[in-house]
Motif scaffolding. Structure first.
Motif, short mmCIF file in Angstrom:
data_model
loop_
_atom_site.label_atom_id
_atom_site.label_comp_id
_atom_site.label_asym_id
_atom_site.label_seq_id
_atom_site.Cartn_x
_atom_site.Cartn_y
_atom_site.Cartn_z
N GLU A 111 0.89 -1.36 -0.02
CA GLU A 111 0.22 0.02 0.02
C GLU A 111 0.95 1.29 0.25
N LYS A 112 2.06 1.13 0.83
CA LYS A 112 3.01 2.33 0.59
C LYS A 112 3.48 2.67 -0.62
N GLU A 113 3.83 1.42 -1.39
CA GLU A 113 4.43 1.67 -2.80
C GLU A 113 3.19 2.12 -3.67
N LEU A 114 2.06 1.77 -3.49
CA LEU A 114 0.96 2.20 -4.31
C LEU A 114 0.90 3.86 -3.89
N ARG A 115 0.78 4.34 -2.87
CA ARG A 115 0.61 5.65 -2.25
C ARG A 115 1.78 6.31 -2.97
N ASP A 116 2.98 6.13 -2.79
CA ASP A 116 4.26 6.85 -3.09
C ASP A 116 4.54 6.90 -4.60
#
Length: 82
Positions: free
Chosen positions: A38-43
């Motif tokens: 989810e962090k990779e998707l967000r960033d």
């Protein structure tokens, strides 16, 4: 719209207050979440173009494009360990 083979994908995950969604084939949606956190998707991968630029997602898109629209992969692989 959403149905048996289509899911809505939040470009920025809901856990990060994302609201914009796109309709994706469910196996494509599953692949995205199996490959990216989810962090990779967000960033980094919060647009369709950026998702398509990810090497593993790009290979998957090329592979699945040869399948019929009703294709579903019965083998689900879990999220990679990080």
């Amino acid at each position: 719209m959403p149905g048996p083979s289509v899911n809505l994908h939040h470009l920025v995950p809901r856990t990060y207050k994302g609201t914009e969604t796109v309709a994706l084939h469910r196996i494509c949606h599953s692949k995205i979440h199996a490959v990216l956190s989810e962090k990779e998707l967000r960033d980094h991968f919060h647009t369709i173009d950026r998702l398509r630029s990810h090497p593993e997602i790009a290979r998957f898109i090329k592979w699945v494009a040869r399948k019929p629209p009703t294709f579903t992969d019965r083998h689900h692989s879990g999220r990679r360990s990080r």
